[in-house]
Write an enzyme that holds these catalytic residues in place. Structure first.
Site, PDB file in Angstrom:
ATOM      1  N   ASP A 111       5.821  -0.823  -5.691  1.00 29.59           N
ATOM      2  CA  ASP A 111       5.822  -2.276  -5.466  1.00 29.59           C
ATOM      3  C   ASP A 111       5.067  -3.014  -6.576  1.00 29.59           C
ATOM      4  O   ASP A 111       5.190  -4.230  -6.709  1.00 29.59           O
ATOM      5  CB  ASP A 111       5.123  -2.595  -4.131  1.00 29.59           C
ATOM      6  CG  ASP A 111       6.123  -2.935  -3.032  1.00 29.59           C
ATOM      7  OD1 ASP A 111       7.269  -3.282  -3.365  1.00 29.59           O
ATOM      8  OD2 ASP A 111       5.731  -2.860  -1.851  1.00 29.59           O
ATOM      9  N   GLN A 115       5.149  -1.332   3.937  1.00 25.24           N
ATOM     10  CA  GLN A 115       5.826  -2.593   4.240  1.00 25.24           C
ATOM     11  C   GLN A 115       4.820  -3.630   4.747  1.00 25.24           C
ATOM     12  O   GLN A 115       4.044  -3.351   5.663  1.00 25.24           O
ATOM     13  CB  GLN A 115       6.935  -2.338   5.284  1.00 25.24           C
ATOM     14  CG  GLN A 115       7.789  -3.543   5.596  1.00 25.24           C
ATOM     15  CD  GLN A 115       8.627  -4.019   4.406  1.00 25.24           C
ATOM     16  OE1 GLN A 115       9.183  -3.221   3.662  1.00 25.24           O
ATOM     17  NE2 GLN A 115       8.696  -5.323   4.215  1.00 25.24           N
ATOM     18  N   LYS A 157      16.209  -0.645   2.483  1.00 22.52           N
ATOM     19  CA  LYS A 157      15.621   0.167   1.404  1.00 22.52           C
ATOM     20  C   LYS A 157      16.004   1.636   1.579  1.00 22.52           C
ATOM     21  O   LYS A 157      16.374   2.314   0.625  1.00 22.52           O
ATOM     22  CB  LYS A 157      14.096  -0.005   1.390  1.00 22.52           C
ATOM     23  CG  LYS A 157      13.673  -1.380   0.903  1.00 22.52           C
ATOM     24  CD  LYS A 157      12.211  -1.673   1.166  1.00 22.52           C
ATOM     25  CE  LYS A 157      11.885  -3.116   0.796  1.00 22.52           C
ATOM     26  NZ  LYS A 157      10.552  -3.551   1.207  1.00 22.52           N
TER      27      LYS A 157
END
Ligand code: NAP
Length: 282
Positions: free
Chosen positions: A120, A97, A53
Protein backbone atom coordinates in the site's frame (compact mmCIF):
# COMPACT_ATOMS: atom_id res chain seq x y z
CA UNK A 1 -15.61 20.63 -27.41
CA UNK A 2 -16.30 17.39 -25.55
CA UNK A 3 -13.42 16.04 -23.49
CA UNK A 4 -11.75 12.79 -24.39
CA UNK A 5 -12.26 10.01 -21.88
CA UNK A 6 -9.41 8.57 -19.83
CA UNK A 7 -10.55 4.96 -19.78
CA UNK A 8 -9.07 3.55 -16.57
CA UNK A 9 -10.67 0.17 -17.08
CA UNK A 10 -8.87 -0.33 -20.39
CA UNK A 11 -5.49 0.84 -19.04
CA UNK A 12 -5.91 -1.36 -15.94
CA UNK A 13 -6.73 -4.38 -18.11
CA UNK A 14 -3.45 -3.94 -19.99
CA UNK A 15 -1.50 -3.74 -16.72
CA UNK A 16 -3.24 -6.85 -15.36
CA UNK A 17 -2.37 -8.80 -18.49
CA UNK A 18 1.24 -7.72 -18.18
CA UNK A 19 1.36 -8.76 -14.50
CA UNK A 20 -0.21 -12.14 -15.38
CA UNK A 21 2.42 -12.71 -18.08
CA UNK A 22 5.30 -11.86 -15.76
CA UNK A 23 3.80 -14.05 -13.01
CA UNK A 24 3.69 -16.96 -15.44
CA UNK A 25 7.36 -16.37 -16.32
CA UNK A 26 8.33 -16.38 -12.63
CA UNK A 27 7.11 -19.99 -12.34
CA UNK A 28 10.35 -21.09 -14.02
CA UNK A 29 12.34 -19.73 -11.05
CA UNK A 30 9.86 -21.18 -8.53
CA UNK A 31 8.49 -17.79 -7.47
CA UNK A 32 4.76 -17.24 -6.95
CA UNK A 33 3.88 -13.70 -5.80
CA UNK A 34 1.75 -13.81 -2.66
CA UNK A 35 -0.53 -11.15 -1.19
CA UNK A 36 -2.19 -11.48 2.19
CA UNK A 37 -5.06 -9.14 2.98
CA UNK A 38 -5.98 -8.70 6.64
CA UNK A 39 -9.55 -7.67 7.36
CA UNK A 40 -10.57 -6.84 10.92
CA UNK A 41 -14.33 -6.74 11.59
CA UNK A 42 -17.16 -6.87 9.10
CA UNK A 43 -17.45 -3.43 7.53
CA UNK A 44 -19.54 -4.12 4.38
CA UNK A 45 -17.66 -1.67 2.10
CA UNK A 46 -14.30 -3.13 3.22
CA UNK A 47 -15.58 -6.62 2.43
CA UNK A 48 -16.41 -5.54 -1.11
CA UNK A 49 -12.96 -3.97 -1.62
CA UNK A 50 -11.18 -7.00 -0.17
CA UNK A 51 -13.23 -9.34 -2.41
CA UNK A 52 -12.22 -7.32 -5.50
CA UNK A 53 -8.54 -7.47 -4.52
CA UNK A 54 -8.65 -11.23 -3.90
CA UNK A 55 -10.35 -11.89 -7.24
CA UNK A 56 -7.79 -9.73 -9.07
CA UNK A 57 -4.92 -11.61 -7.40
CA UNK A 58 -6.29 -14.99 -8.36
CA UNK A 59 -6.84 -13.89 -11.94
CA UNK A 60 -3.18 -13.00 -12.44
CA UNK A 61 -1.97 -16.21 -10.78
CA UNK A 62 -0.87 -14.89 -7.38
CA UNK A 63 -1.14 -16.77 -4.12
CA UNK A 64 -3.93 -14.82 -2.44
CA UNK A 65 -4.91 -15.16 1.21
CA UNK A 66 -7.55 -13.36 3.18
CA UNK A 67 -7.24 -13.31 6.96
CA UNK A 68 -10.61 -12.38 8.39
CA UNK A 69 -10.22 -11.41 12.04
CA UNK A 70 -13.09 -10.72 14.40
CA UNK A 71 -14.00 -7.13 15.23
CA UNK A 72 -12.97 -7.93 18.83
CA UNK A 73 -9.32 -8.51 17.82
CA UNK A 74 -6.93 -6.51 20.01
CA UNK A 75 -4.07 -4.39 18.71
CA UNK A 76 -1.58 -6.84 20.26
CA UNK A 77 -3.20 -9.77 18.46
CA UNK A 78 -3.15 -7.90 15.16
CA UNK A 79 0.52 -6.94 15.62
CA UNK A 80 1.30 -10.59 16.28
CA UNK A 81 -0.40 -11.61 13.03
CA UNK A 82 1.61 -9.00 11.12
CA UNK A 83 4.83 -10.19 12.74
CA UNK A 84 4.08 -13.71 11.52
CA UNK A 85 3.33 -12.49 7.97
CA UNK A 86 6.54 -10.41 7.96
CA UNK A 87 8.49 -13.63 8.62
CA UNK A 88 6.64 -15.77 6.05
CA UNK A 89 8.71 -15.97 2.82
CA UNK A 90 5.64 -16.98 0.75
CA UNK A 91 3.99 -13.64 1.61
CA UNK A 92 5.43 -10.80 -0.48
CA UNK A 93 2.70 -8.24 0.13
CA UNK A 94 0.69 -7.46 3.27
CA UNK A 95 -2.34 -5.23 3.09
CA UNK A 96 -4.30 -4.30 6.20
CA UNK A 97 -7.70 -3.08 5.05
CA UNK A 98 -8.63 0.31 6.52
CA UNK A 99 -10.51 1.55 8.42
CA UNK A 100 -9.63 -0.49 11.52
CA UNK A 101 -11.88 -0.64 14.59
CA UNK A 102 -11.43 2.54 16.65
CA UNK A 103 -9.61 0.75 19.50
CA UNK A 104 -6.72 -0.05 17.18
CA UNK A 105 -4.13 2.60 16.31
CA UNK A 106 -3.73 2.41 12.50
CA UNK A 107 -0.29 4.07 12.61
CA UNK A 108 1.06 1.39 14.98
CA UNK A 109 -0.29 -1.31 12.69
CA UNK A 110 1.01 0.21 9.44
CA UNK A 111 4.43 0.79 11.03
CA UNK A 112 4.60 -2.89 12.03
CA UNK A 113 4.46 -4.05 8.41
CA UNK A 114 7.86 -4.82 6.86
CA UNK A 115 8.38 -1.84 4.46
CA UNK A 116 9.45 -4.31 1.74
CA UNK A 117 6.01 -5.98 2.00
CA UNK A 118 4.06 -2.73 2.37
CA UNK A 119 2.28 -2.90 -1.00
CA UNK A 120 0.00 0.00 0.00
CA UNK A 121 3.04 2.27 0.41
CA UNK A 122 1.79 3.70 3.71
CA UNK A 123 4.79 2.80 5.93
CA UNK A 124 6.77 5.89 7.04
CA UNK A 125 9.92 4.43 5.44
CA UNK A 126 8.15 4.27 2.07
CA UNK A 127 6.61 7.71 2.58
CA UNK A 128 10.09 9.11 3.32
CA UNK A 129 11.61 7.38 0.31
CA UNK A 130 8.89 8.78 -1.95
CA UNK A 131 9.57 12.31 -0.68
CA UNK A 132 13.33 11.78 -1.10
CA UNK A 133 12.91 10.36 -4.61
CA UNK A 134 14.26 6.90 -3.66
CA UNK A 135 12.58 3.88 -5.35
CA UNK A 136 9.97 2.47 -2.97
CA UNK A 137 6.46 1.09 -2.62
CA UNK A 138 4.19 3.91 -3.81
CA UNK A 139 0.49 4.20 -2.81
CA UNK A 140 -1.61 2.50 -5.48
CA UNK A 141 -4.17 5.20 -6.29
CA UNK A 142 -1.81 8.11 -7.11
CA UNK A 143 0.57 5.71 -8.83
CA UNK A 144 -2.35 4.54 -10.97
CA UNK A 145 -3.21 8.14 -11.90
CA UNK A 146 0.31 8.75 -13.21
CA UNK A 147 0.32 5.46 -15.12
CA UNK A 148 -3.00 6.30 -16.74
CA UNK A 149 -1.85 9.77 -17.83
CA UNK A 150 1.38 8.32 -19.21
CA UNK A 151 -0.44 5.58 -21.06
CA UNK A 152 -2.44 8.27 -22.89
CA UNK A 153 0.79 10.09 -23.77
CA UNK A 154 -0.13 13.14 -21.70
CA UNK A 155 3.06 15.12 -21.16
CA UNK A 156 3.30 16.20 -17.52
CA UNK A 157 6.52 18.24 -17.53
CA UNK A 158 5.89 21.94 -16.90
CA UNK A 159 2.15 21.46 -16.30
CA UNK A 160 0.52 23.23 -13.40
CA UNK A 161 -1.07 20.41 -11.41
CA UNK A 162 -3.65 21.39 -8.82
CA UNK A 163 -4.59 18.66 -6.39
CA UNK A 164 -7.69 19.07 -4.26
CA UNK A 165 -7.22 16.94 -1.13
CA UNK A 166 -4.15 16.36 1.06
CA UNK A 167 -4.71 12.89 2.50
CA UNK A 168 -1.77 10.57 3.14
CA UNK A 169 -3.39 8.00 0.86
CA UNK A 170 -4.02 10.15 -2.22
CA UNK A 171 -3.35 13.90 -2.14
CA UNK A 172 0.13 14.03 -0.61
CA UNK A 173 1.71 11.13 -2.52
CA UNK A 174 0.02 12.44 -5.68
CA UNK A 175 1.81 15.76 -5.17
CA UNK A 176 5.22 14.09 -4.80
CA UNK A 177 4.71 11.87 -7.85
CA UNK A 178 3.69 14.84 -10.01
CA UNK A 179 6.58 16.91 -8.69
CA UNK A 180 8.90 14.08 -9.72
CA UNK A 181 7.33 14.30 -13.19
CA UNK A 182 8.29 18.01 -13.32
CA UNK A 183 4.83 19.44 -12.71
CA UNK A 184 4.41 22.67 -10.79
CA UNK A 185 2.21 21.48 -7.94
CA UNK A 186 -0.43 23.24 -5.86
CA UNK A 187 -2.24 21.37 -3.09
CA UNK A 188 -5.66 22.60 -1.93
CA UNK A 189 -7.71 21.40 1.05
CA UNK A 190 -10.72 22.28 3.17
CA UNK A 191 -9.10 25.47 4.48
CA UNK A 192 -8.18 26.79 1.03
CA UNK A 193 -10.12 30.03 0.44
CA UNK A 194 -11.64 30.53 -3.01
CA UNK A 195 -10.89 27.03 -4.27
CA UNK A 196 -12.03 27.91 -7.80
CA UNK A 197 -9.32 30.56 -8.16
CA UNK A 198 -6.77 27.73 -7.84
CA UNK A 199 -8.55 25.03 -9.83
CA UNK A 200 -9.05 27.43 -12.77
CA UNK A 201 -5.25 27.68 -13.09
CA UNK A 202 -4.84 23.92 -13.43
CA UNK A 203 -3.55 22.28 -16.59
CA UNK A 204 -4.02 19.06 -14.65
CA UNK A 205 -6.70 18.98 -11.96
CA UNK A 206 -6.85 16.02 -9.57
CA UNK A 207 -9.89 15.87 -7.28
CA UNK A 208 -9.46 13.60 -4.23
CA UNK A 209 -11.95 14.99 -1.76
CA UNK A 210 -14.98 12.78 -1.20
CA UNK A 211 -17.57 15.50 -1.92
CA UNK A 212 -20.03 14.66 -4.72
CA UNK A 213 -19.63 16.92 -7.78
CA UNK A 214 -17.60 19.55 -5.87
CA UNK A 215 -15.73 20.46 -9.06
CA UNK A 216 -18.13 22.24 -11.39
CA UNK A 217 -17.53 23.32 -14.99
CA UNK A 218 -16.80 26.95 -14.06
CA UNK A 219 -13.89 25.73 -11.89
CA UNK A 220 -12.10 24.09 -14.82
CA UNK A 221 -9.72 25.74 -17.30
CA UNK A 222 -10.77 24.99 -20.89
CA UNK A 223 -8.78 22.04 -22.24
CA UNK A 224 -7.52 20.90 -18.82
CA UNK A 225 -6.90 17.27 -17.90
CA UNK A 226 -9.33 16.40 -15.09
CA UNK A 227 -8.77 13.32 -12.94
CA UNK A 228 -11.56 12.37 -10.55
CA UNK A 229 -10.39 10.15 -7.69
CA UNK A 230 -13.56 10.62 -5.64
CA UNK A 231 -15.98 7.79 -4.97
CA UNK A 232 -19.25 8.93 -3.45
CA UNK A 233 -22.16 6.58 -2.96
CA UNK A 234 -25.46 8.41 -3.46
CA UNK A 235 -28.93 6.89 -3.52
CA UNK A 236 -28.87 7.45 -7.27
CA UNK A 237 -25.57 5.55 -7.65
CA UNK A 238 -21.83 6.16 -7.64
CA UNK A 239 -20.53 9.66 -8.44
CA UNK A 240 -17.14 11.32 -8.30
CA UNK A 241 -15.94 14.66 -6.97
CA UNK A 242 -16.32 16.15 -10.45
CA UNK A 243 -19.57 17.16 -12.13
CA UNK A 244 -18.76 14.87 -15.03
CA UNK A 245 -21.47 15.81 -17.53
CA UNK A 246 -20.81 19.55 -17.28
CA UNK A 247 -17.02 19.33 -16.94
CA UNK A 248 -16.64 17.14 -20.02
CA UNK A 249 -17.89 20.10 -22.10
CA UNK A 250 -14.96 22.24 -20.87
CA UNK A 251 -12.05 19.87 -20.17
CA UNK A 252 -9.66 18.33 -22.71
CA UNK A 253 -9.52 14.98 -20.93
CA UNK A 254 -11.60 13.60 -18.08
CA UNK A 255 -11.92 10.35 -16.12
CA UNK A 256 -15.35 8.79 -15.63
CA UNK A 257 -16.61 7.45 -12.29
CA UNK A 258 -16.84 4.49 -12.20
CA UNK A 259 -14.30 3.17 -14.70
CA UNK A 260 -11.65 5.85 -14.20
CA UNK A 261 -9.14 5.79 -11.35
CA UNK A 262 -10.75 2.91 -9.40
CA UNK A 263 -9.61 0.04 -11.68
CA UNK A 264 -6.07 1.47 -11.73
CA UNK A 265 -5.83 1.24 -7.93
CA UNK A 266 -6.25 -2.53 -8.01
CA UNK A 267 -3.95 -2.91 -11.01
CA UNK A 268 -1.21 -1.02 -9.14
CA UNK A 269 -1.70 -3.24 -6.09
CA UNK A 270 -0.97 -6.22 -8.32
CA UNK A 271 2.07 -4.51 -9.80
CA UNK A 272 3.39 -3.54 -6.34
CA UNK A 273 2.99 -7.14 -5.15
CA UNK A 274 4.82 -8.45 -8.20
CA UNK A 275 7.63 -5.93 -7.58
CA UNK A 276 7.83 -6.95 -3.91
CA UNK A 277 8.07 -10.63 -4.92
CA UNK A 278 10.86 -9.97 -7.43
CA UNK A 279 12.79 -7.79 -4.96
CA UNK A 280 12.50 -10.53 -2.29
CA UNK A 281 14.84 -12.66 -4.42
CA UNK A 282 17.58 -10.01 -4.68
P1 NAP B 1 -9.85 12.07 3.02
O1 NAP B 1 -8.77 11.43 3.79
O2 NAP B 1 -11.18 12.29 3.62
O3 NAP B 1 -9.28 13.48 2.50
C1 NAP B 1 -10.12 14.39 1.84
C2 NAP B 1 -9.34 15.64 1.55
O4 NAP B 1 -10.22 16.57 0.91
C3 NAP B 1 -8.80 16.34 2.80
O5 NAP B 1 -7.48 16.78 2.57
C4 NAP B 1 -9.75 17.52 2.99
O6 NAP B 1 -9.13 18.65 3.55
C5 NAP B 1 -10.14 17.83 1.57
N1 NAP B 1 -11.43 18.51 1.50
C6 NAP B 1 -12.58 18.17 2.13
N2 NAP B 1 -13.57 19.03 1.80
C7 NAP B 1 -13.02 19.94 0.98
C8 NAP B 1 -13.52 21.08 0.30
N3 NAP B 1 -14.79 21.45 0.41
N4 NAP B 1 -12.67 21.79 -0.46
C9 NAP B 1 -11.37 21.44 -0.61
N5 NAP B 1 -10.85 20.35 0.00
C10 NAP B 1 -11.66 19.61 0.78
O7 NAP B 1 -10.14 11.28 1.66
P2 NAP B 1 -9.17 10.36 0.74
O8 NAP B 1 -8.90 9.07 1.41
O9 NAP B 1 -8.05 11.16 0.19
O10 NAP B 1 -10.19 10.07 -0.45
C11 NAP B 1 -10.73 11.10 -1.24
C12 NAP B 1 -11.79 10.53 -2.17
O11 NAP B 1 -11.16 9.59 -3.03
C13 NAP B 1 -12.90 9.76 -1.47
O12 NAP B 1 -14.09 9.92 -2.21
C14 NAP B 1 -12.44 8.31 -1.55
O13 NAP B 1 -13.52 7.40 -1.52
C15 NAP B 1 -11.80 8.32 -2.90
N6 NAP B 1 -10.76 7.30 -3.10
C16 NAP B 1 -10.81 6.62 -4.27
C17 NAP B 1 -9.84 5.68 -4.55
C18 NAP B 1 -9.92 4.98 -5.85
O14 NAP B 1 -9.37 3.90 -5.99
N7 NAP B 1 -10.55 5.58 -6.87
C19 NAP B 1 -8.84 5.40 -3.63
C20 NAP B 1 -8.77 6.15 -2.44
C21 NAP B 1 -9.75 7.10 -2.21
P3 NAP B 1 -8.52 18.68 5.06
O15 NAP B 1 -7.23 17.94 4.99
O16 NAP B 1 -8.36 20.12 5.33
O17 NAP B 1 -9.55 17.99 5.92
Amino acid sequence: MTARLLDGKKVAQGIREDVAKKTEELKSVGLKPGLTVVLVGDDPASKVYVGQKEKACREVGFKSDLLELSGATTQEELLEVIGRLNGDPSVHGILVQLPLPRRIDPDAVLEAIDPAKDVDGFHPVNVGHLVAGIPCMVPCTPLGVVRMLESYGIDLAGKHAVIVGRSAIVGKPMAHLLLAKDCTVTICHSRTPDLASFTRQADLLVAAVGRPRLITADMVKPGAVVVDVGINRLETGLVGDVDFEAVREVAGWVTPVPGGVGPLTIAMLLENTLTAAIRSRR
